[in-house]
Structure formats: structure tokens, C-alpha cells
Motif scaffolding. Structure first.
Motif, PDB file in Angstrom:
ATOM      1  N   ILE A 267       1.077  -1.149  -0.132  1.00  0.00           N
ATOM      2  CA  ILE A 267       0.063  -0.115   0.054  1.00  0.00           C
ATOM      3  C   ILE A 267       0.951   1.336   0.025  1.00  0.00           C
ATOM      4  CG2 ILE A 267      -1.684   1.245   1.405  1.00  0.00           C
ATOM      5  CD1 ILE A 267      -2.692  -1.409   2.470  1.00  0.00           C
ATOM      6  N   TYR A 268       1.973   1.284   0.852  1.00  0.00           N
ATOM      7  CA  TYR A 268       2.618   2.499   0.982  1.00  0.00           C
ATOM      8  C   TYR A 268       3.505   3.081  -0.072  1.00  0.00           C
ATOM      9  CZ  TYR A 268       0.794   2.971   5.483  1.00  0.00           C
ATOM     10  OH  TYR A 268      -0.119   3.121   6.751  1.00  0.00           O
ATOM     11  N   GLY A 271       1.746   4.409  -3.204  1.00  0.00           N
ATOM     12  CA  GLY A 271       1.133   5.742  -2.737  1.00  0.00           C
ATOM     13  C   GLY A 271       2.264   7.009  -2.504  1.00  0.00           C
ATOM     14  N   PHE A 272       3.517   6.607  -1.842  1.00  0.00           N
ATOM     15  CA  PHE A 272       4.260   7.432  -1.637  1.00  0.00           C
ATOM     16  C   PHE A 272       4.983   7.898  -2.927  1.00  0.00           C
ATOM     17  CE2 PHE A 272       4.042   6.499   2.935  1.00  0.00           C
ATOM     18  CZ  PHE A 272       4.043   7.893   3.344  1.00  0.00           C
TER      19      PHE A 272
END
Lengths: 298, 317
Positions: A267-268, A271-272
Motif C-alpha cells: 500500500i505505501y 502511494g508515496f
């Protein structure tokens, strides 16, 4: 999060003298730390996506089924997805498509918007009124509606996506350029060019275009951010580019399925990645805005 | 002023007609109509033709447009192909839900960004200003749906404070106000945080420009307290850009709401539109497009007029 910047910036009064050398605007731009941070970080992200795979050649497609959904480890620095594919490689390759489509879409929308705005503002009269009502209409239809439909008619591919995003994002630029041209075309140097017998095309391209490029540059930069978000959003809604080639938006939307398994490594990172590109592009856009808008210059 | 309002209304009519034309023809040009979506793999040319006949889809497009427009002018948006309900009744159920999250979200965003932006401008170039700018940039750059995912991850999966989606708990037959608050908190927070991030910077710039004006110096030199200077004299003028922003932001708020509703599986206009698009429910799609188009046009108009009402320096002619 669309940027309504375009509606607020009123036409700046551009200097009447012809510019020479690397202009004051660019010096102001580079004196802004935000411009440096944005440019350097964006360069790093571009290198990560395009040069990174050379140094980290692990395949983004090979499934390692015995290591599916594995958290980060020495073998897989960013873990693996549900098929056991290397997440770091996917992040690199995914960036290529996201960045290419984002920049290309912003460029195409700039070309359409500038052309439309130039003609509308310069010709004026009935044509201007009609062209601007068309913009009003297009502006009043939710762009997602267009995107959903064009996307479902044609098999989506990168080139089509570029044009589709450009088609729904050029109105802002067109309005902006038209406003600029309306105020510029009454300037003395345009009169002079007319008197010297310059054709309309020449006046538009040689005298008006260079003077609107400042504002256009600012809005195009912000458009890049918008386009990358749109690509990500469309992929999130399942309308993006077909697999297997990954892109950040699609990786993000896939990761949602593993939210409750707490697969944070899925997820991260994408997204980042999107967040940092957005940040950089916004930093550069804001610095450009401050440099090219004389009202903000100190 | 009156003349100007009438002029603007007249100008809005062709725009509205344009919205119906583009919306209608785009929807109908797309191959694979509702019959295909309804029948799926069982579709035979005969069955498709029959369904097309029932819905009048076999008539020439221009005739269909005429029929649809005629109904529209009578306030009839038609009947959904899939829900056995009129489009109006679907909108009547879903619109208030979306308005709830968008409305509360905007309200919070407005208050939040006015306070944040004003304080930033007042303490310009202080550590507070820099921190707030950095934080707002961070959230501004964040896609709505990712922000929503993170909020779910933190407040729903990890902390278990709020439900992760939906509008009510299916096990609870009489959901009360508490359940409603619990289910709308995260969607509202997503809308508000994303919007504040963009607007606070406008407010900061605007307040910054206002605070250096002569009349502010005059007020200060007359001994008006700092609180009154900012609250009464400066705020009224610097809030203008935010009002226009609201009018222009409607289309992007609509798409923002769509993402938020998809992430939280929140049954509102966005999800209705999304499902209708997948199912090719033409009347529902068109009803929503016409409604959002109308709201956008009216929003722009109101923003324009409010601008003149609040700022007496602006005269329309």
C-alpha cells in the motif's frame, strides 16, 4: 484534487521590452529552494524508474508462488505481491508508465489549450463567443464521465490514455491563454506588427505565443500533477491500462484487496511514489508561478 | 446588477443544452448497450433487439434525443433500466447522502482553511507558517482514494474506531444517529482533509495580500485591536477567492466524492453513477450528468454573483 489555480491568476502585465538572455524570471525561479527540492527529487524519481532497472534487474513479472505476499526481506526489499512478484521491480517499471503518460498528457493538453485559446482570443467576436461557450459546456460535464466512456469504447492503451486525459484537461489552459491574449493583443507592439504587415499567424506565433508561455508553463506543470493523479485514479477504478505492465495507480488499487491482511508494503510504496511526484511537480509549479507572475515577485 | 443576472442566466441556457447534447450522444455512441449488460453471455441478437425495442433504443438517435429532452423539460428523467425505479427516486435517495459528506466536508474545509490560512498569513514566515505549508502540501499531493485507504488502515483496521465502509451495519436493524456518525466520519474526513490542503494556501495568499493594504494600516493606526483588524477588516476581503473557488470546485468535488464513495463503499451519487456506468443504465447516467452540469453552471453563476454582493467594489454592467 484538481487545481483551480487557473481561475485565480489574473493576467499579469508583462514587460513591453523584448527579453534578452536567461531572463530575470528564471533567476527568480532558481533562487527558490522549493524549485531545487522539486527538481532534484523529481530527477531522482525519474532515474529510479528509468535507470533503476539497469542496476536492479530482477524481473517484475516472474511469480515466486512460494513467497507470495511476503513482507520485505533481503531477497525482496519491498516484499512481494499476491503472485509473489518482486514489488521493488514493479515499482520501478510502474513509474515509467505513470510518468510517461502524465507528462505526455500534460504536453498534449497544453498544445490543444494554447492553440484554442490563442485563436479564440485573437480572432474575438462571434467565434470567440462560440468557442468559449463550448469550453463552458465541456467544463460543466464531469470529466470522469468522459473518461469512463471513452475508456469503455476503446481498449485502453498508453497512447489513448494520453489523449483521453488531454481531452478532458485542456479547457483551463484555453481559458487562461484566451484571457492573456485579450489583454496582450491591444499592446503597442502588436499594433506595430500589424502596421508592418505581419500576417495574423505570424502575430499569434511570434508576438503573442512567447508572451503567454509564462502562464502556460505554470499551468502545464500543475497539469502534469493532475494527469498523473488521473491515471492513478482511473486505474483505481479499474479503467486504467491492462496488465501485465504495472503502473502505480494499478498497484495501489490492487493493494486495497490486501488491506485487511495489513500488507503495508504493497500500500505505501506506490502511494508515496505518486505523492512524491505530485509534491515535486507542485513545488516546481509554485516556484514557476512566483517567478513568472509579476504580482508575486518581491 | 439585475440586467447582469438576466444576461448570465440567458448565457447559461446554451451551455445547459450543450451538456444534454454531448451527454446524450456520447452515452448512446458507446457500443454494447444495456441489453448486452443485462443478458451477459446469454445475449442473442433476437433478445438484444427485443430489449432495445422495449426501451426504444431501436429508434433513430435524434428521435430518442427528442423524446428524452421532451421528458426532461417536463422534469422527468425517465426510468432506470435496472432498479425498477424512476431516476428521480434513485437520486432522491442517494443525493442527500452525498450532500451530507460533501456538504459537511466542505463546511469543515472552509472553516479549517480560513483559520489555517489566516493564521499562516498573520504569522508569515514563522515556524508555524512553514510547518503548516509543508503539511498542506503533503495532503494536497495525496490522491483522495489513497488518503481514504490510509484512514481505513489506521482508524478502522488498526484502531478499530470506525467501520471501514458502508452506510450502516447490516446486523443492526435500527441504525440510529450514532451509527450514521460512525459511518460518515471517515468519508467526511477524507473530503475535508483533501480540500483544506488546497484551499488553505489560497487563503494564506489572499490574507497576505490584504494585510499589507492601506486600510488595514489605517485601522491599526486608529487603535483597532489586532483581533478586530484580522477578523473584521481583513477577513471580509480576503475570503473572496475562497467563495469563487467553491463555485468552480463543484466538478472536482463531484469526482472527489466518487472516489471517496468507491473507497468507503458509501452508497451515494458517485457509487450510483459508477454502477450505472458499468451496467449501461443510460437514464441514470444521463440524469446524473445533467444534474451535475446544472449544479456546476449554477455554482459558477452564484460564485460570480456572490462575489459582487460581498465586494462592493465590483460592479456588474
Amino acid at each position: 484534487m484538481a487545481t483551480p489555480e487557473a481561475h485565480l491568476s489574473s493576467p499579469p502585465s508583462l514587460p513591453l521590452v523584448e527579453r534578452e538572455g536567461p531572463s530575470r524570471e528564471w533567476k527568480t525561479f532558481w533562487s527558490n529552494p522549493l524549485a531545487w527540492i522539486g527538481t532534484i527529487l523529481l530527477t531522482l524519481i525519474i532515474l529510479f524508474s528509468f535507470v533503476g532497472p539497469v542496476f536492479y534487474p530482477a524481473s517484475p513479472y516472474t511469480p515466486h508462488l512460494n513467497a507470495a505476499l511476503a513482507p520485505p526481506s533481503a531477497a525482496f526489499p519491498l516484499g512481494t505481491d499476491s503472485l509473489g512478484r518482486n514489488n521493488l521491480s514493479r515499482l520501478m517499471i510502474g513509474g515509467q508508465l505513470s510518468l510517461e503518460v502524465g507528462f505526455a498528457a500534460a504536453f498534449v493538453s497544453m498544445v490543444i489549450g494554447v492553440g484554442y485559446g490563442l485563436v479564440s482570443g485573437f480572432v474575438g467576436g462571434v467565434l470567440d463567443a462560440v468557442l468559449m461557450r463550448v469550453v463552458d459546456v465541456l467544463y460543466s460535464i464531469p470529466s470522469l464521465f468522459f473518461l469512463l466512456f471513452i475508456d469503455s469504447v476503446f481498449k485502453p492503451n498508453a497512447v489513448l490514455l494520453v489523449f483521453v486525459i488531454a481531452m478532458v484537461s485542456w479547457f483551463g489552459v484555453a481559458r487562461l491563454v484566451r484571457g492573456e491574449v485579450l489583454s496582450l493583443k491591444r499592446r503597442d507592439y502588436v499594433e506595430a506588427a500589424h502596421a508592418l504587415g505581419a500576417s495574423n499567424g505570424r502575430i499569434m506565433l511570434r508576438h503573442l505565443l512567447p508572451n503567454v508561455m509564462g502562464v502556460v508553463l505554470v499551468s502545464t506543470t500543475l497539469q502534469v500533477a493532475n494527469a498523473i493523479l488521473t491515471v492513478a485514479g482511473l486505474s483505481f477504478l479499474g479503467l486504467g491500462l491492462p496488465p501485465p505492465t504495472p503502473n502505480w495507480g494499478q498497484m495501489l488499487s490492487d493493494s486495497m484487496n490486501y488491506m485487511f491482511q495489513n500488507a503495508w508494503w504493497l500500500i505505501y510504496p506506490p502511494g508515496f511514489a505518486i505523492l512524491f511526484v505530485e509534491l515535486c511537480v507542485n513545488f516546481i509549479g509554485v516556484s514557476l508561478h512566483q517567478a513568472f507572475d509579476p504580482r508575486l515577485r518581491r | 446588477m439585475g440586467k447582469y443576472i438576466v444576461y448570465r442566466f440567458i448565457q447559461a441556457i446554451p451551455a445547459m443544452i450543450g451538456v444534454t447534447i454531448i451527454g446524450f450522444f456520447l452515452v448512446h455512441i458507446v457500443p454494447g448497450g444495456p441489453a448486452q449488460a443485462m443478458l451477459g453471455p446469454k445475449a442473442t441478437p433476437q433478445k438484444i433487439a427485443e430489449i432495445d425495442r422495449i426501451y426504444g433504443l431501436n429508434k433513430p438517435l435524434i428521435v430518442q434525443y427528442g423524446i428524452w429532452m421532451w421528458q426532461l423539460l417536463h422534469g422527468n428523467l425517465g426510468q432506470s433500466y435496472f432498479y425498477n425505479q424512476s431516476v428521480w427516486s434513485l437520486i432522491a435517495v442517494n443525493l442527500p447522502r452525498t450532500l451530507a459528506i460533501v456538504g459537511i466536508g466542505i463546511l469543515l474545509a472552509h472553516v479549517g482553511s480560513v483559520i489555517l490560512g489566516s493564521l499562516q498569513a498573520y504569522w508569515k514566515n514563522s515556524w508555524f507558517d512553514y510547518t503548516a505549508t509543508a503539511v498542506t502540501y503533503f495532503f494536497y499531493a495525496m490522491p483522495y482514494f489513497w488518503l481514504g485507504i490510509i484512514l481505513i488502515l489506521v482508524f478502522s483496521v488498526d484502531l478499530n474506531w470506525f467501520p471501514s465502509g458502508g452506510l450502516s451495519n447490516p446486523l443492526n436493524p435500527h441504525p440510529g444517529f450514532g451509527s450514521w456518525v460512525a459511518h460518515t466520519t471517515l468519508p467526511v474526513a477524507t473530503m475535508a482533509i483533501g480540500t483544506i490542503a488546497g484551499w488553505a494556501q489560497y487563503m494564506r495568499t489572499s490574507m497576505d495580500e490584504t494585510l499589507v493594504q492601506d486600510y488595514i494600516r489605517t485601522a491599526r493606526s486608529k487603535g483597532v485591536g489586532e483581533v478586530m483588524v484580522v477578523m473584521k477588516h481583513a477577513l471580509r476581503n480576503s475570503i473572496l477567492p475562497l467563495i469563487t473557488l467553491l463555485g468552480f470546485a463543484l466538478p472536482s468535488l463531484f469526482s472527489g466524492a466518487l472516489f471517496v464513495e468507491v473507497v468507503f463503499n458509501y452508497p451515494g451519487m458517485g457509487l450510483l453513477f459508477w454502477n450505472a456506468a458499468v451496467q449501461r443504465d443510460y437514464p441514470v447516467i444521463l440524469g446524473i450528468v445533467v444534474l451535475t452540469g446544472l449544479l456546476t453552471i449554477v455554482g459558477n453563476l452564484l460564485a460570480d454573483l456572490l462575489y459582487g454582493l460581498i465586494d462592493p467594489r465590483i460592479k456588474y454592467s
